[in-house]
Motif scaffolding. Structure first.
Motif, short mmCIF file in Angstrom:
data_model
loop_
_atom_site.label_atom_id
_atom_site.label_comp_id
_atom_site.label_asym_id
_atom_site.label_seq_id
_atom_site.Cartn_x
_atom_site.Cartn_y
_atom_site.Cartn_z
N UNK A 125 0.84 -1.20 0.00
CA UNK A 125 0.00 0.00 0.00
C UNK A 125 0.87 1.25 0.00
N UNK A 126 2.04 1.20 0.65
CA UNK A 126 2.99 2.33 0.61
C UNK A 126 3.47 2.57 -0.82
N UNK A 159 -5.52 -3.52 -2.87
CA UNK A 159 -6.04 -4.89 -2.85
C UNK A 159 -7.31 -4.95 -3.68
N UNK A 160 -7.37 -5.91 -4.59
CA UNK A 160 -8.54 -6.04 -5.46
C UNK A 160 -9.21 -7.41 -5.33
N UNK A 206 -2.95 -4.55 -7.04
CA UNK A 206 -2.73 -4.01 -8.38
C UNK A 206 -2.37 -2.53 -8.29
N UNK A 207 -1.46 -2.13 -9.16
CA UNK A 207 -1.16 -0.72 -9.41
C UNK A 207 -0.99 -0.59 -10.91
N UNK A 208 -1.79 0.26 -11.53
CA UNK A 208 -1.79 0.42 -12.98
C UNK A 208 -1.97 -0.96 -13.63
N UNK A 209 -1.03 -1.39 -14.48
CA UNK A 209 -1.17 -2.67 -15.17
C UNK A 209 -0.43 -3.81 -14.47
N UNK A 255 9.96 -3.90 -12.91
CA UNK A 255 8.77 -3.13 -13.27
C UNK A 255 9.24 -1.90 -14.03
N UNK A 256 8.44 -1.43 -14.96
CA UNK A 256 8.85 -0.36 -15.87
C UNK A 256 7.95 0.87 -15.74
#
Length: 124
Positions: free
Chosen positions: A26-27, A32-33, A48-51, A76-77
């Motif tokens: 979360x930081x 959470x989904x 999830x964050x973005x994709x 990650x990019x």
């Protein structure tokens, strides 16, 4: 003709403490989904964050090691590593960077509470 694979890959990682792991992600602005068996006392959570999607579980699947182990790094990019570093500065400790690596990529490394390394990277 070979079957086409989508660009989606979802790592599922064993964790020591799910609440601590969720608080850490979360930081990093993951949310959470998904929860199993329920949101109050989950043994599995999808964030999830973005994709980017990651899954965490507290019970080792049959035939797998009983504690978290991973000898690699998840890359990650983001659109801007330096801007992401500023966003995260003071929220989490950096394992390395942001810095330009000898192979020409700008990276920021973070180690999560379970020992998993996340490297945020872009061409320098």
């Amino acid at each position: 003709m070979p079957v086409h694979l989508s660009p989606r890959l979802v790592p599922t990682l064993l964790v020591r403490n799910l609440a601590q792991t969720l608080a850490f992600y979360e930081l990093l602005d993951f949310r959470a989904i998904g929860f199993y068996p329920d949101e109050q006392q989950p043994t599995w959570v999808e964030v999830q964050r973005d994709d980017i999607t990651l899954q965490f579980h507290t019970e080792a699947p049959k035939g797998t090691p009983p504690s978290p182990i991973f000898s690699g790094t998840l890359y990650l990019y983001p659109s801007d590593v330096r801007a992401l570093a500023e966003e995260l500065r003071g929220k989490v400790d950096f394992a390395w960077g942001p810095e330009v690596m000898d192979y020409g990529m700008r990276e920021l490394g973070i180690r999560d509470p379970n020992g998993y390394f996340l490297a945020f990277t872009e061409p320098a």
